[in-house]
Design a protein around this motif. Structure first.
Motif, PDB file in Angstrom:
ATOM      1  N   GLY A 138      62.137 -21.769 -10.393  1.00 33.94           N
ATOM      2  CA  GLY A 138      61.309 -21.657 -11.688  1.00 33.94           C
ATOM      3  C   GLY A 138      60.459 -22.768 -11.722  1.00 33.94           C
ATOM      4  O   GLY A 138      59.828 -23.056 -12.803  1.00 33.94           O
ATOM      5  N   CYS A 139      60.085 -23.493 -10.463  1.00 32.56           N
ATOM      6  CA  CYS A 139      59.261 -24.416 -10.574  1.00 32.56           C
ATOM      7  C   CYS A 139      57.843 -24.004 -10.265  1.00 32.56           C
ATOM      8  O   CYS A 139      57.547 -23.396  -9.338  1.00 32.56           O
ATOM      9  N   GLY A 140      56.866 -24.305 -11.060  1.00 27.74           N
ATOM     10  CA  GLY A 140      55.777 -23.796 -10.827  1.00 27.74           C
ATOM     11  C   GLY A 140      54.738 -24.858 -10.550  1.00 27.74           C
ATOM     12  O   GLY A 140      54.993 -25.923 -10.025  1.00 27.74           O
ATOM     13  N   VAL A 141      53.360 -24.465 -10.409  1.00 22.85           N
ATOM     14  CA  VAL A 141      52.310 -25.613 -10.061  1.00 22.85           C
ATOM     15  C   VAL A 141      51.471 -25.781 -11.283  1.00 22.85           C
ATOM     16  O   VAL A 141      50.857 -24.897 -11.837  1.00 22.85           O
ATOM     17  N   ALA A 142      51.318 -26.915 -11.410  1.00 20.53           N
ATOM     18  CA  ALA A 142      50.422 -27.484 -12.551  1.00 20.53           C
ATOM     19  C   ALA A 142      48.919 -27.815 -11.888  1.00 20.53           C
ATOM     20  O   ALA A 142      48.944 -28.675 -11.082  1.00 20.53           O
ATOM     21  N   GLU A 143      48.010 -27.374 -12.257  1.00 20.34           N
ATOM     22  CA  GLU A 143      46.626 -27.788 -11.696  1.00 20.34           C
ATOM     23  C   GLU A 143      45.312 -27.201 -12.372  1.00 20.34           C
ATOM     24  O   GLU A 143      45.381 -26.334 -13.366  1.00 20.34           O
ATOM     25  N   CYS A 144      44.315 -27.834 -11.847  1.00 21.67           N
ATOM     26  CA  CYS A 144      42.918 -27.463 -12.194  1.00 21.67           C
ATOM     27  C   CYS A 144      42.220 -27.830 -11.148  1.00 21.67           C
ATOM     28  O   CYS A 144      42.014 -29.029 -10.819  1.00 21.67           O
ATOM     29  N   ASP A 145      42.087 -26.986 -10.008  1.00 17.33           N
ATOM     30  CA  ASP A 145      41.896 -26.980  -8.734  1.00 17.33           C
ATOM     31  C   ASP A 145      40.347 -26.672  -8.495  1.00 17.33           C
ATOM     32  O   ASP A 145      39.794 -26.739  -7.483  1.00 17.33           O
ATOM     33  N   VAL A 146      39.644 -26.723  -9.810  1.00 16.73           N
ATOM     34  CA  VAL A 146      38.032 -26.101  -9.597  1.00 16.73           C
ATOM     35  C   VAL A 146      37.257 -27.335 -10.160  1.00 16.73           C
ATOM     36  O   VAL A 146      37.801 -28.062 -11.213  1.00 16.73           O
ATOM     37  N   SER A 216      52.789 -21.977 -21.723  1.00 18.31           N
ATOM     38  CA  SER A 216      52.794 -21.460 -20.440  1.00 18.31           C
ATOM     39  C   SER A 216      52.220 -22.425 -19.444  1.00 18.31           C
ATOM     40  O   SER A 216      52.500 -22.488 -18.064  1.00 18.31           O
ATOM     41  N   SER A 217      51.412 -23.470 -19.815  1.00 20.80           N
ATOM     42  CA  SER A 217      50.889 -24.458 -19.079  1.00 20.80           C
ATOM     43  C   SER A 217      51.675 -25.382 -18.665  1.00 20.80           C
ATOM     44  O   SER A 217      51.578 -26.397 -17.881  1.00 20.80           O
ATOM     45  N   LEU A 218      52.798 -25.573 -19.372  1.00 22.98           N
ATOM     46  CA  LEU A 218      53.833 -26.671 -19.174  1.00 22.98           C
ATOM     47  C   LEU A 218      55.018 -26.043 -18.074  1.00 22.98           C
ATOM     48  O   LEU A 218      55.507 -24.986 -18.306  1.00 22.98           O
ATOM     49  N   ASN A 219      55.127 -26.836 -17.283  1.00 26.81           N
ATOM     50  CA  ASN A 219      55.850 -26.326 -15.995  1.00 26.81           C
ATOM     51  C   ASN A 219      57.378 -27.165 -16.092  1.00 26.81           C
ATOM     52  O   ASN A 219      57.447 -28.379 -16.404  1.00 26.81           O
ATOM     53  N   LYS A 220      58.431 -26.350 -15.991  1.00 24.61           N
ATOM     54  CA  LYS A 220      59.785 -26.910 -15.881  1.00 24.61           C
ATOM     55  C   LYS A 220      60.671 -27.064 -14.660  1.00 24.61           C
ATOM     56  O   LYS A 220      60.371 -25.817 -13.951  1.00 24.61           O
ATOM     57  N   CYS A 221      61.018 -27.932 -14.187  1.00 25.53           N
ATOM     58  CA  CYS A 221      61.531 -27.850 -12.758  1.00 25.53           C
ATOM     59  C   CYS A 221      62.508 -28.700 -12.764  1.00 25.53           C
ATOM     60  O   CYS A 221      62.865 -29.864 -13.503  1.00 25.53           O
ATOM     61  N   ARG A 222      63.199 -28.936 -11.345  1.00 24.28           N
ATOM     62  CA  ARG A 222      64.110 -30.257 -11.320  1.00 24.28           C
ATOM     63  C   ARG A 222      64.038 -30.579  -9.747  1.00 24.28           C
ATOM     64  O   ARG A 222      64.883 -29.476  -8.947  1.00 24.28           O
ATOM     65  N   ALA A 223      63.436 -31.254  -9.142  1.00 23.94           N
ATOM     66  CA  ALA A 223      63.189 -31.674  -7.738  1.00 23.94           C
ATOM     67  C   ALA A 223      63.097 -33.020  -7.577  1.00 23.94           C
ATOM     68  O   ALA A 223      63.021 -33.822  -8.516  1.00 23.94           O
ATOM     69  N   SER A 224      63.456 -33.206  -6.258  1.00 24.83           N
ATOM     70  CA  SER A 224      63.618 -34.737  -6.080  1.00 24.83           C
ATOM     71  C   SER A 224      62.354 -35.543  -5.703  1.00 24.83           C
ATOM     72  O   SER A 224      61.947 -36.613  -5.796  1.00 24.83           O
ATOM     73  N   ARG A 225      61.153 -34.546  -5.271  1.00 23.92           N
ATOM     74  CA  ARG A 225      59.961 -35.076  -4.857  1.00 23.92           C
ATOM     75  C   ARG A 225      58.797 -34.219  -5.417  1.00 23.92           C
ATOM     76  O   ARG A 225      59.086 -32.981  -5.436  1.00 23.92           O
ATOM     77  N   TYR A 226      57.934 -34.830  -5.666  1.00 23.45           N
ATOM     78  CA  TYR A 226      56.720 -33.978  -6.126  1.00 23.45           C
ATOM     79  C   TYR A 226      55.331 -34.480  -5.505  1.00 23.45           C
ATOM     80  O   TYR A 226      55.398 -35.783  -5.538  1.00 23.45           O
ATOM     81  N   VAL A 227      54.544 -33.629  -5.289  1.00 22.74           N
ATOM     82  CA  VAL A 227      53.251 -34.125  -4.454  1.00 22.74           C
ATOM     83  C   VAL A 227      52.056 -34.062  -5.501  1.00 22.74           C
ATOM     84  O   VAL A 227      51.861 -32.994  -6.130  1.00 22.74           O
ATOM     85  N   ILE A 228      51.122 -34.968  -5.743  1.00 24.98           N
ATOM     86  CA  ILE A 228      50.204 -34.899  -6.582  1.00 24.98           C
ATOM     87  C   ILE A 228      48.818 -35.037  -5.685  1.00 24.98           C
ATOM     88  O   ILE A 228      48.796 -35.892  -5.182  1.00 24.98           O
ATOM     89  N   ILE A 229      48.003 -34.089  -5.846  1.00 23.09           N
ATOM     90  CA  ILE A 229      46.656 -33.740  -4.832  1.00 23.09           C
ATOM     91  C   ILE A 229      45.532 -33.875  -5.666  1.00 23.09           C
ATOM     92  O   ILE A 229      45.509 -33.023  -6.465  1.00 23.09           O
ATOM     93  N   PHE A 230      44.883 -35.129  -5.222  1.00 23.83           N
ATOM     94  CA  PHE A 230      43.521 -34.961  -5.901  1.00 23.83           C
ATOM     95  C   PHE A 230      42.417 -34.236  -5.260  1.00 23.83           C
ATOM     96  O   PHE A 230      42.435 -34.233  -3.800  1.00 23.83           O
ATOM     97  N   CYS A 231      41.719 -33.213  -5.776  1.00 23.00           N
ATOM     98  CA  CYS A 231      40.875 -32.287  -5.032  1.00 23.00           C
ATOM     99  C   CYS A 231      41.661 -31.477  -3.937  1.00 23.00           C
ATOM    100  O   CYS A 231      41.408 -31.623  -2.754  1.00 23.00           O
ATOM    101  N   PRO A 232      42.721 -30.995  -4.426  1.00 22.76           N
ATOM    102  CA  PRO A 232      43.616 -30.064  -3.716  1.00 22.76           C
ATOM    103  C   PRO A 232      42.622 -28.854  -2.982  1.00 22.76           C
ATOM    104  O   PRO A 232      41.799 -28.293  -3.370  1.00 22.76           O
ATOM    105  N   PRO A 233      42.830 -28.707  -1.780  1.00 17.73           N
ATOM    106  CA  PRO A 233      42.171 -27.695  -0.934  1.00 17.73           C
ATOM    107  C   PRO A 233      42.433 -26.126  -1.564  1.00 17.73           C
ATOM    108  O   PRO A 233      43.550 -25.971  -2.092  1.00 17.73           O
ATOM    109  N   LYS A 234      41.504 -25.380  -1.420  1.00 14.42           N
ATOM    110  CA  LYS A 234      41.584 -24.179  -1.867  1.00 14.42           C
ATOM    111  C   LYS A 234      42.504 -23.363  -1.049  1.00 14.42           C
ATOM    112  O   LYS A 234      42.552 -23.423   0.217  1.00 14.42           O
TER     113      LYS A 234
END
Length: 234
Positions: A138-146, A216-234
């Motif tokens: 159920g873990c999604g990706v939150a992003e604005c990659d453009v 729907s823009s809000l993600n729900k998850c349970r993980a021990s690590r998250y990665v936040i990427i600035f300028c994520p690659p396409k």
């Protein structure tokens, strides 16, 4: 240096920040009221840098990127976007909009779930994404990659030296209750998305475009690590 991402953390959550932009950024971090602020709230990341730090259980706060900053040896200076009162270490200060903001609430007294999103409510300056390391049910990706600066309406542009460095939200640009969802408009029934919010949503459907955007823009998850990427690659 290779960072092992295989073992599970027992206490708290690990955040991994990655600068995939072609230029340096200066992340800003702000803990919510009553929450600690990691890394004194700000630091420098060269292109390609990775910074890893832990936050305690039930931490909540926001992270954003500052651009084109110049600081002296005492940490005083300024940034073109996301500036926190001219300080390298924001230490409890928020960033000056427009800035793309990653928001998170990593568990509460009543729920172990982690909630996170990317918000354009304060405008846009840098593409960013947040996701769990290794995925999860159920873990999604939150992003604005453009890069919204490229297609920012002229009325919302923030320019430095003739170059667009940020894109204001309609609230920030027009500063009226109707666009800011305040006063008699502080209700999803009365505050509807503007043409600008529709534009942001069409380009970045996985980000909050205005105060009462779809959950729907809000993600729900349970993980021990998250990665936040600035300028994520396409």
């Amino acid at each position: 240096m290779h960072i092992c991402l295989c073992s599970q953390k027992k206490d708290g959550t690990q955040l991994i920040l990655v600068n995939s932009c072609t230029r340096s950024i200066w992340p800003g971090i702000l803990g919510n009221t009553g929450k600690m602020t990691p890394k004194d709230g700000g630091f420098h990341m060269k292109s390609g840098d990775e910074v890893v730090f832990d936050v305690p259980n039930k931490w909540a706060g926001r992270i954003w990127a500052r651009q084109n900053c110049h600081f002296n040896k005492t940490g005083k200076g300024s940034c073109n976007t996301g500036d926190c009162d001219g300080q390298l270490k924001c230490q409890g200060l928020g960033g000056k909009p427009p800035a793309t903001v990653v928001e998170m609430t990593l568990g509460t007294s009543t729920s172990p779930l982690h909630f996170y999103d990317v918000s354009l409510v304060d405008g846009f300056n840098v593409p960013v994404s947040m996701r769990p390391v290794g995925g999860g049910i159920g873990c999604g990706v939150a992003e604005c990659d453009v890069d919204l600066n490229i297609c920012c309406p002229s009325a919302l542009e923030v320019k430095v030296g003739g170059k667009v460095v940020g894109c204001k939200s309609a609230c920030l640009a027009i500063q009226s209750a109707k666009y800011c969802c305040t006063g008699k408009f502080a209700d999803p029934k009365t505050c509807k998305p503007t043409i600008f919010a529709h534009l942001f949503k069409a380009i970045c459907p996985k980000a909050y475009s205005y105060a009462f955007d779809k959950s729907s823009s809000l993600n729900k998850c349970r993980a021990s690590r998250y990665v936040i990427i600035f300028c994520p690659p396409k």
